[in-house]
Design an enzyme around this catalytic site. Structure first.
Site, mmCIF file in Angstrom:
data_model
loop_
_atom_site.group_PDB
_atom_site.id
_atom_site.type_symbol
_atom_site.label_atom_id
_atom_site.label_comp_id
_atom_site.label_asym_id
_atom_site.label_seq_id
_atom_site.Cartn_x
_atom_site.Cartn_y
_atom_site.Cartn_z
ATOM 1 N N HIS A 85 26.867 17.336 -79.055
ATOM 2 C CA HIS A 85 27.894 16.366 -79.449
ATOM 3 C C HIS A 85 27.533 15.568 -80.698
ATOM 4 O O HIS A 85 28.173 14.549 -80.971
ATOM 5 C CB HIS A 85 28.145 15.370 -78.310
ATOM 6 C CG HIS A 85 28.908 15.926 -77.157
ATOM 7 N ND1 HIS A 85 30.280 16.010 -77.126
ATOM 8 C CD2 HIS A 85 28.485 16.446 -75.980
ATOM 9 C CE1 HIS A 85 30.667 16.532 -75.978
ATOM 10 N NE2 HIS A 85 29.598 16.806 -75.262
ATOM 11 N N LYS A 120 36.395 1.960 -81.453
ATOM 12 C CA LYS A 120 35.382 2.964 -81.138
ATOM 13 C C LYS A 120 34.027 2.278 -81.184
ATOM 14 O O LYS A 120 33.921 1.112 -81.576
ATOM 15 C CB LYS A 120 35.427 4.132 -82.119
ATOM 16 C CG LYS A 120 35.337 3.725 -83.593
ATOM 17 C CD LYS A 120 35.546 4.923 -84.518
ATOM 18 C CE LYS A 120 36.984 5.360 -84.528
ATOM 19 N NZ LYS A 120 37.158 6.772 -84.236
ATOM 20 N N ARG A 121 33.002 3.000 -80.784
ATOM 21 C CA ARG A 121 31.646 2.452 -80.842
ATOM 22 C C ARG A 121 31.339 1.991 -82.266
ATOM 23 O O ARG A 121 31.699 2.646 -83.239
ATOM 24 C CB ARG A 121 30.669 3.543 -80.405
ATOM 25 C CG ARG A 121 29.219 3.163 -80.378
ATOM 26 C CD ARG A 121 28.424 4.222 -79.603
ATOM 27 N NE ARG A 121 28.751 5.589 -80.019
ATOM 28 C CZ ARG A 121 28.057 6.264 -80.944
ATOM 29 N NH1 ARG A 121 27.025 5.697 -81.545
ATOM 30 N NH2 ARG A 121 28.392 7.502 -81.253
ATOM 31 N N LYS A 170 30.701 5.624 -88.525
ATOM 32 C CA LYS A 170 32.125 5.516 -88.225
ATOM 33 C C LYS A 170 32.836 4.596 -89.222
ATOM 34 O O LYS A 170 34.057 4.535 -89.268
ATOM 35 C CB LYS A 170 32.325 5.030 -86.789
ATOM 36 C CG LYS A 170 31.817 6.047 -85.758
ATOM 37 C CD LYS A 170 32.008 5.573 -84.342
ATOM 38 C CE LYS A 170 31.453 6.548 -83.320
ATOM 39 N NZ LYS A 170 32.221 7.790 -83.197
ATOM 40 N N THR A 183 37.727 11.755 -80.074
ATOM 41 C CA THR A 183 38.821 11.948 -79.130
ATOM 42 C C THR A 183 39.829 10.801 -79.211
ATOM 43 O O THR A 183 40.984 10.971 -78.837
ATOM 44 C CB THR A 183 38.314 12.079 -77.683
ATOM 45 O OG1 THR A 183 37.444 10.985 -77.371
ATOM 46 C CG2 THR A 183 37.551 13.384 -77.492
ATOM 47 N N LYS A 188 44.082 10.698 -78.795
ATOM 48 C CA LYS A 188 44.870 9.788 -77.952
ATOM 49 C C LYS A 188 45.947 9.089 -78.771
ATOM 50 O O LYS A 188 47.101 8.970 -78.340
ATOM 51 C CB LYS A 188 43.957 8.755 -77.296
ATOM 52 C CG LYS A 188 42.943 9.343 -76.328
ATOM 53 C CD LYS A 188 41.832 8.356 -76.003
ATOM 54 C CE LYS A 188 40.683 9.059 -75.303
ATOM 55 N NZ LYS A 188 39.462 8.238 -75.242
#
Length: 830
Positions: A371, A564-565, A570, A672, A676
């Site tokens: 991952h 998100k984290r 990111k 993911t 969504k």
């Protein structure tokens, strides 16, 4: 009734289901409330939630027991999903949807002068996961049950989740997440299936009667693994699979001799040390103690789970084991399963296979999902720590490595560099075990989770292994379950979809493609209904934001969301730079054709990740200035939403207009959250990274705001990156950095954000934040122009939802099954 261990029990007729009329449900709720919990009407709502949960669990039990009987039939091949995380969120609503009980339960609870929504709101989010990895595992189990596949999930029963987050003066503060403080009524304890897991001690060698060498692991400190089963219901198909969670306890509750001698603390020391293994999700591994506990957790999960599977196998021929069992390793955390399976097959007195026999079985059973593209995120453990905690598995790993490297040398004679790179042991002053390498060597399948991710794995991190075994590598693009993330999270849209498409799309998301003509033909009635649903969803989110932060969001504004984290790759920082740019435009009077925007950022930073915590502080400081500047007014609002979790996401994703997926290209394995948001009609602004690429292909470039360097361009820029050039060439970027450097957002804390500024201005910034700034701002400009034409925006929104069928985990799990697991779906008498 999650497990019946005898064949005789499973040849009995199916266990009948309990009646589920509103009257029956109401009667059972009252019975549990009064006779089981000892509470009465007017009590705290949580007890009504518990009573309702037990009532629904009773209705699950018959299907759960009948499903297990289907598992136990001769010739059923089964999969075992090993994951350290399952971010399952709340369970009540999910079971009501899957069992088609929402309407009768809604009627039943009216007898108690309370709404079903009020009861659902009392259920805590299960603290069994952290982010995307755990949420994916939960979605996978949902799809396995819906597809009728015999798959058991194995995990740890953490008493405390990662942490609850609150914000104090802009800083993240971590509070304990004691999610099981009041118990977990969905679970069923199974002490009869407990297993003993070994730590420490030493090893002895001995020769059996067939002159084969085996090991004995002796003088160990043993920990008992007690299983707790949680039902996983399929969508209206009478299949209920099992998530088995292990809880750690000591072999003896306490040392009576020490207790009687007055040493009360020492008398329970071993019990406390054992229970620490499943006390908290993700201990801070910045310390040596944290690393040791994390390794204990990983081995505890894999050892207990493998022993449990062999217990169920019983005395059947071991030569048949791989034919009927497959293990999916969810990321590198459970990769010690390769060595543990070898240990069981070699050392268990009832097995005692030769090395070659044991290795053949292991290699045919194990499949590994990776991952991450970040080398630092791959599990590596010091040999010295393994020697202290797991001496027998360490011996086995060394033997696996010796035999493997012999094959490497034979394949590439004289290539010592390749041998060094591929060794399971990274030599040095403090030798490390490369756990991802162990997973690859011991598995028959290795997959990434998006097309680009899988390609980059074979070209980069795992290239040597790909060149040796190209047939083992494959891709399985992630997905999300439409039951939770559309049917549950967006009930008004779900109702509209059922009206237009008929019921059943919840288990066949490809049917959403039939929505596209509504957008292409400008169906006025459908578009108006779509807009109305989105307005209601945005108002729900605005209400939550007001309650959580005190900031007012205008539902008519563009809702720009990144949740998100918190991690540098990111690039929440890039989002913040754009917010500062918008603020600077307002202050400079450059606000012609302005689009009102509400920016929401949320997520948790790992306790030991200082830069991520600094980013949270920056977001909050910028929000404080922007939201309180009278010159800005309602044109721009910014919030950091605290304690982001599954339940909050179920309000956020149906309300987002713009989905921020802005990672540095080549760094996000899949994502993911992007799926969504898309599924609920949000439009993605994103880089050519992870599953963004497949979303872009599905919706078309006209329905996606693409920007930024691509992965090959990122790689080419490494070593030649000069951020100052971007600053000098872009007046907007220079203005943004000038505001940050002038302490405009940290007036009472001068220099507070200097480390962040120095980081993004450094030629060594691995995330290339400033290199993508201009392209990002331009893409945001395209989004603003699109938003001004609301009719066009709604068409884009519908097209995104219509194209989301390929991002259901039903599709993902179907591919896992057809290409890796090869299970036969269970057939029920639905």
């Amino acid at each position: 009734m999650a497990e019946q261990d005898t064949t005789e029990a499973c040849v009995l007729p199916n266990m009948p289901a309990l009646p589920a009329t509103p009257q029956d449900l109401s009667q059972d709720i009252r019975r549990y409330l009064e006779y089981h919990l000892g509470r009465f009407l007017g009590c705290d709502h949580f007890y009504l939630y518990e009573s309702l949960t037990y009532t629904i669990r009773d209705r699950i039990m018959s299907d759960w027991r009948n499903t297990w009987c289907l598992y136990k039939r001769v010739g059923v091949r089964r999969a075992h999903y090993l994951s350290l995380e399952y971010l399952i969120g709340r369970s009540l609503g999910n079971h009501l949807l899957n069992l088609d009980l929402h309407e009768p339960v809604d009627k039943a609870v009216k007898d108690f002068a309370i709404s079903l929504e009020e009861i659902e709101d009392t259920e805590p989010d299960a603290g069994l996961g952290n982010g995307g990895l755990g949420r994916l595992a939960a979605c996978f189990l949902d799809s396995c049950a819906t597809l009728g596949l015999p798959v058991t999930g194995y995990g740890l029963r953490y008493e405390f989740g990662m942490f609850k987050q609150h914000i104090d003066n802009g800083y993240q503060v971590e509070d304990p997440d004691h999610w099981m403080r009041d118990g977990h009524p969905w679970e069923v304890e199974r002490p009869e299936y407990m297993q003993v897991v070994k730590f420490g001690g030493r090893t002895e060698r001995h020769i059996d009667l067939q002159h084969r060498a085996h090991g004995r692991w002796v003088d160990t400190e043993d920990v008992v693994a007690v299983p707790y089963d949680v039902p996983v219901s399929g969508y209206r198909n009478k299949i209920v699979n099992t998530l088995r969670l292990w809880s750690a306890t000591s072999t003896d509750a306490f040392n009576l001799k020490e207790f009687n001698a007055g040493d009360y603390t020492e008398s329970v020391a071993s019990k406390n040390e054992a229970e620490n293994i499943t006390m908290v999700l993700y201990p801070n591994d910045a310390s040596e103690n944290g690393k040791e506990l994390r390794l204990r957790q990983q081995y505890f999960l894999t050892s207990a789970s493998l022993q449990d599977v062999f217990r169920q196998w019983g005395d059947q021929p071991l030569g048949e084991f791989a034919k009927y069992n497959v293990f999916q390793l969810n990321d590198t955390h459970p990769s010690i399963a390769v060595a543990e399976m070898m240990r069981i097959l070699l050392d268990d007195p009832n097995k005692r296979l030769s090395w070659n026999e044991a290795w053949a079985i292991t290699r045919q059973c194990m499949a590994y999902t990776n991952h991450t593209l970040l080398p630092e995120a791959l599990e590596r453990w010091p040999v010295r720590l393994f020697k202290q905690l797991l001496p027998r598995p360490l011996e086995i790993i060394y033997e696996i490595n010796a035999r493997f490297l012999a094959d490497v040398r034979q394949h590439w004679p004289g290539d010592t560099d390749r041998v060094r790179r591929m060794s399971l042991i990274e030599e040095g002053p403090d030798p490390q075990i490369r756990m991802a390498w162990l997973a690859i060597v011991g598995s028959f399948s290795v997959n990434g989770v998006a097309a680009l991710h899988s390609k980059l794995l074979t070209q980069g991190l795992f290239r040597d292994f790909y060149e040796l075994w190209p047939e083992r590598f494959n891709n399985k693009t992630n997905g999300v379950t439409p039951r939770r993330w559309l049917a549950m999270a967006n009930p008004e849209l779900a109702e509209l979809l059922s009206e237009q498409l008929g019921d059943g799309w919840q288990a066949d998301l490809s049917r959403l493609s039939a929505l596209r003509p509504f957008a292409e033909n400008d169906d006025a009635a459908f578009i108006e209904r779509w807009q109305q649903i989105r307005r209601h969803n945005k108002q729900r989110l605005a209400d939550m934001v007001k309650k959580e932060t005190g900031v007012t969001f205008d539902p008519s504004a563009l809702f720009d969301v990144q949740v998100k984290r918190i991690h540098e790759y990111k690039r929440q920082l890039l989002n913040v730079l754009h917010v500062v740019h918008l603020y600077d435009r307002i202050r400079r009077g450059d606000d012609g054709d302005w689009v009102n925007r509400c920016v929401l950022i949320g997520g948790k930073a790992a306790p030991g990740y200082q830069r991520a915590k600094e980013i949270i502080k920056l977001v909050n400081n910028v929000a404080g200035v922007v939201n309180n500047d009278p010159a800005v007014g309602g044109r721009l609002k910014v919030v950091f939403l605290p304690n982001y979790d599954v339940t909050k996401m179920m309000t956020i994703c149906p309300a987002a207009d713009l989905s921020e997926q802005i990672s540095t290209a080549g760094k996000e394995a899949s994502g993911t959250g992007n799926m969504k948001f898309m599924m609920n009609g949000a439009i993605t602004i994103g880089t050519y990274d992870g599953a963004n690429i497949e979303i872009l292909d599905a919706v078309g470039e006209e329905n996606f705001f693409l920007f930024g360097l691509r992965a090959d361009e990122v790689a080419a820029l490494r070593g030649n990156y000069q951020p100052q050039q971007y600053i000098e060439a872009d007046a907007d970027l220079a203005h943004v950095l000038a505001l940050l450097e002038s302490d405009h957002f940290s007036g009472i804390e001068p220099g507070l954000f200097r480390p962040i500024i120095d980081g993004i201005k450094s030629p060594d910034d691995p995330w290339l934040t400033l290199a993508d700034f201009r392209s990002y701002v331009d893409a945001q400009g395209r989004a603003e122009r699109a938003w001004r034409d609301q009719a066009a925006w709604v068409r884009m929104s519908i097209c995104n939802c219509a194209a989301s069928g390929g991002f259901s985990t039903d599709r993902t799990i179907g591919e896992y099954n057809s290409e890796i697991w090869r299970l036969e779906p269970l057939i029920t008498s639905v």
